[in-house]
Design a protein around this motif. Structure first.
Motif, PDB file in Angstrom:
ATOM      1  N   LEU A  14       0.810  -1.217   0.000  1.00  0.00           N
ATOM      2  CA  LEU A  14       0.000   0.000   0.000  1.00  0.00           C
ATOM      3  C   LEU A  14       0.843   1.266   0.000  1.00  0.00           C
ATOM      4  CD1 LEU A  14      -2.764   1.393   0.181  1.00  0.00           C
ATOM      5  CD2 LEU A  14      -2.544   1.250   2.653  1.00  0.00           C
ATOM      6  N   ILE A  15       1.713   1.422   0.975  1.00  0.00           N
ATOM      7  CA  ILE A  15       2.496   2.648   1.076  1.00  0.00           C
ATOM      8  C   ILE A  15       3.413   2.791  -0.131  1.00  0.00           C
ATOM      9  CG2 ILE A  15       4.306   3.828   2.405  1.00  0.00           C
ATOM     10  CD1 ILE A  15       1.513   4.091   3.614  1.00  0.00           C
ATOM     11  N   LEU A  52      -1.877  -1.779  12.014  1.00  0.00           N
ATOM     12  CA  LEU A  52      -1.461  -1.540  10.635  1.00  0.00           C
ATOM     13  C   LEU A  52      -1.986  -0.188  10.144  1.00  0.00           C
ATOM     14  CD1 LEU A  52       0.017  -2.557   8.168  1.00  0.00           C
ATOM     15  CD2 LEU A  52      -2.063  -3.765   7.488  1.00  0.00           C
ATOM     16  N   ILE A  53      -3.196   0.162  10.539  1.00  0.00           N
ATOM     17  CA  ILE A  53      -3.769   1.462  10.177  1.00  0.00           C
ATOM     18  C   ILE A  53      -2.881   2.581  10.710  1.00  0.00           C
ATOM     19  CG2 ILE A  53      -5.741   3.020  10.494  1.00  0.00           C
ATOM     20  CD1 ILE A  53      -7.434   0.390  10.881  1.00  0.00           C
ATOM     21  N   ILE A  54      -2.532   2.484  11.970  1.00  0.00           N
ATOM     22  CA  ILE A  54      -1.713   3.523  12.607  1.00  0.00           C
ATOM     23  C   ILE A  54      -0.313   3.550  12.004  1.00  0.00           C
ATOM     24  CG2 ILE A  54      -0.678   4.258  14.789  1.00  0.00           C
ATOM     25  CD1 ILE A  54      -3.301   3.108  16.119  1.00  0.00           C
ATOM     26  N   ASP A  55       0.282   2.383  11.776  1.00  0.00           N
ATOM     27  CA  ASP A  55       1.610   2.331  11.146  1.00  0.00           C
ATOM     28  C   ASP A  55       1.591   2.966   9.756  1.00  0.00           C
ATOM     29  OD1 ASP A  55       2.685   1.088  13.362  1.00  0.00           O
ATOM     30  OD2 ASP A  55       2.664  -0.923  12.461  1.00  0.00           O
ATOM     31  N   ASN A  56       0.556   2.639   8.975  1.00  0.00           N
ATOM     32  CA  ASN A  56       0.458   3.215   7.635  1.00  0.00           C
ATOM     33  C   ASN A  56       0.243   4.727   7.691  1.00  0.00           C
ATOM     34  OD1 ASN A  56       0.957   0.909   6.179  1.00  0.00           O
ATOM     35  ND2 ASN A  56      -1.192   0.380   5.948  1.00  0.00           N
ATOM     36  N   LEU A  86       2.535   7.448   5.991  1.00  0.00           N
ATOM     37  CA  LEU A  86       1.895   8.400   5.094  1.00  0.00           C
ATOM     38  C   LEU A  86       2.162   9.839   5.523  1.00  0.00           C
ATOM     39  CD1 LEU A  86       0.035   8.493   2.608  1.00  0.00           C
ATOM     40  CD2 LEU A  86      -1.898   8.521   4.181  1.00  0.00           C
ATOM     41  N   SER A  87       2.157  10.075   6.830  1.00  0.00           N
ATOM     42  CA  SER A  87       2.371  11.441   7.319  1.00  0.00           C
ATOM     43  C   SER A  87       3.809  11.905   7.107  1.00  0.00           C
ATOM     44  CB  SER A  87       1.971  11.560   8.787  1.00  0.00           C
ATOM     45  OG  SER A  87       2.901  10.927   9.633  1.00  0.00           O
ATOM     46  N   ASN A 110      -0.278  17.344   3.687  1.00  0.00           N
ATOM     47  CA  ASN A 110      -1.641  17.870   3.767  1.00  0.00           C
ATOM     48  C   ASN A 110      -2.621  16.725   4.034  1.00  0.00           C
ATOM     49  OD1 ASN A 110      -3.647  19.766   3.694  1.00  0.00           O
ATOM     50  ND2 ASN A 110      -3.629  20.034   1.482  1.00  0.00           N
ATOM     51  N   ILE A 111      -2.732  16.352   5.305  1.00  0.00           N
ATOM     52  CA  ILE A 111      -3.563  15.215   5.699  1.00  0.00           C
ATOM     53  C   ILE A 111      -4.620  15.695   6.687  1.00  0.00           C
ATOM     54  CG2 ILE A 111      -3.605  12.958   6.851  1.00  0.00           C
ATOM     55  CD1 ILE A 111      -0.655  12.636   5.970  1.00  0.00           C
TER      56      ILE A 111
END
Length: 163
Positions: free
Chosen positions: A34-35, A70-74, A78-79, A84-85
């Protein structure tokens, strides 16, 4: 024209106004890719929306059958890639809308870079009809949403740091 990625959970990405064939196809590969695949479209992306649902891993597993690690790691990765998130938190009565939950969300968000804003989304009890139409199981959390006063209180907790 703007390119926006909506980053939900760990794999589903829904870009809008796409230029690149990767964006148009929406095929971002497996969880592990994904990343890496998102890195390809970051240069043409103006804004990213990312949802966080439940801050506590055990409670997240209880309601979603998945870990939130996994959500938090991604999101951390991503950040580091984009500046701009917007983090969105869909509030669910009795599940993730307490002051304690906001402090836990705030801890997670504090570890992220380049967060433009955090949006608290009031519970939408009308979603139950969408689940019924799709033939999906729906956990009924009632037909009440959070009051404006409650939202203001929760926002104050979330925004205690400069975002």
């Amino acid at each position: 024209m703007s390119n926006i990625i909506r980053f939900y959970d760990y794999v589903e990405v829904q870009p809008l106004d796409c230029y690149d064939h990767l964006l148009q196809s929406g095929d971002f590969g497996s969880r592990g890719e994904l990343i890496k695949n998102i890195e390809k479209i970051i240069p043409v992306t103006d804004l990213i929306f990312a949802d966080l649902k439940i801050p506590e891993d055990s409670k997240h597993k209880e309601y979603t059958k998945q870990s939130n690690s996994l959500i938090i790691d991604n999101l951390k990765k991503l950040s580091q890639l984009h500046s701009n998130i917007i983090i969105r938190i869909p509030l669910i009565p009795g599940v993730n809308d307490s002051k304690e939950d906001m402090y836990k969300f705030r801890q997670i968000i504090a570890e992220l870079k380049c967060i433009k804003d955090v949006e608290l989304l009031k519970y939408n009890y009308l979603a139950s009809s969408k689940y019924r139409i799709c033939g999906m199981e729906y956990n009924d959390f009632g037909n009440e949403t959070q009051s404006d006063e409650t939202i203001d209180t929760l926002k104050q907790i979330i925004r205690c740091r400069d975002i």
